[in-house]
Design an enzyme around this catalytic site. Sequence first.
Site, PDB file in Angstrom:
ATOM      1  CD  GLU A  89     -12.222 -11.761 -12.110  1.00  0.00           C
ATOM      2  OE1 GLU A  89     -13.312 -12.033 -12.693  1.00  0.00           O
ATOM      3  OE2 GLU A  89     -11.111 -11.277 -12.780  1.00  0.00           O
TER       4      GLU A  89
ATOM      5  CG  ASP B  58      -8.662  -2.675 -10.793  1.00  0.00           C
ATOM      6  OD1 ASP B  58      -8.983  -3.928 -10.500  1.00  0.00           O
ATOM      7  OD2 ASP B  58      -8.114  -2.078 -11.490  1.00  0.00           O
TER       8      ASP B  58
END
Length: 424
Positions: free
Chosen positions: A285, A366
């Site tokens: 995040e 990611d």
Amino acid sequence: MAFPYMEAVVGFMILMYIFETYLDKRQHAALKLPTLPKPLEGLISQEKFEKSRAYSLDKSYFHFVHEFVTILMDSAILFYGVLPWFWKKSGEFVVLVGLNAENEILHTLAFLAGVMIWSQITDLPFSLYSTFVIEARHGFNKQTIWLFFRDLFKGICLAVILGPPIVSAIIFIVQKGGPYLAIYLWGFMFVLSIVMMTVYPILIAPLFNKFTPLPEGELRHKIENLASSLKFPLKKLFVVDGSTRSSHSNAYMYGFFKNKRIVLYDTLIQQCKNDEEIVAVIAHELGHWKLNHTMYSFIAVQILTFLQFGGYTLVRNSSDLFQSFGFDTQPVLIGLIIFQHTVIPLQHLVSFALNLVSRSFEFQADGFAKKLGYSSSLRAGLVKLQEENLSAMNTDPWYSAYHYSHPPLVERLAALDEQDKKED
């Protein structure tokens, strides 16, 4: 002869329903596959796979019914002139209660009140079935019927409090906007979005959920250290009681400038085996923040909003357009509704493009978490979230490309593997 706008809109709606139903059938076939995708073998237990498969198929069957009923109602409302009929009746109601129906704001608010009542009545059976049958059957629903209706009542009250001033302002701007209407409308919506993003987590969200500071401990220490290492201006770290309504889990962040907050669902903390998996999810995040994804998304939304208002200003005085939908007058709200229907083809294309961008952002986030050293923990966290949320294991590539803003787990793990190979 005037162009048949209404017939064209209904026709396109039906064509899109057929196309999306075709994609839904492809996805349904993928969900029925009896085996895990090879990349997930050994990562996902057979028991979790069977539960996920049953849950996904239940939701798929429900979706078919819901979409069929929706297209029937929406097409009938447009084709049989329900909108102009209801607009006329709402004006009669305004007169009945002793108010001036010539006042467009009062007329519009009466119209919206009726629309809200209608939508609540028609949506309620589907919401109840989804929550208390499908979600309950698969162990996700934690709501009582009392809590469900209490939330519903709160939502209606918020709509009644916030809706009228916003609608009144939009009507006033359109009536007085002149040649700079698109700029004024965009400016108003821009300010409104900033205000709502500021007010919602502080005043509105706590009406539905309880937010408490994450207790002192190893997890809090690790998240604060991660945020500090990235110079993320973390001011508050909350746990939200998502478990009072569902056992689905998530995490998110919000806030402007130097006032950022991170929220963890209590279910996320309960489900992950160790703190590193949760921190890896937070690292993902924070990757969105560090890579400016949130800013890019916000700018894209603002550009699209401005373009929509620009398009609306071009057609709002088209009497042919209003007459095609059965209106003799040209109310502001009705013009916005009609315009939204006429640009449906563009909206689908834009939505597809935004999904492509969003998916690329997910891969980048990611990769960011991986560079921070959370590769194995991120994999474990993604697998755990997939398992505990009973997300679909098998997905059709056409369906996911069209609908998903996040890549399927198989693609995310493959992308992480590809990065490992490049580094080796």
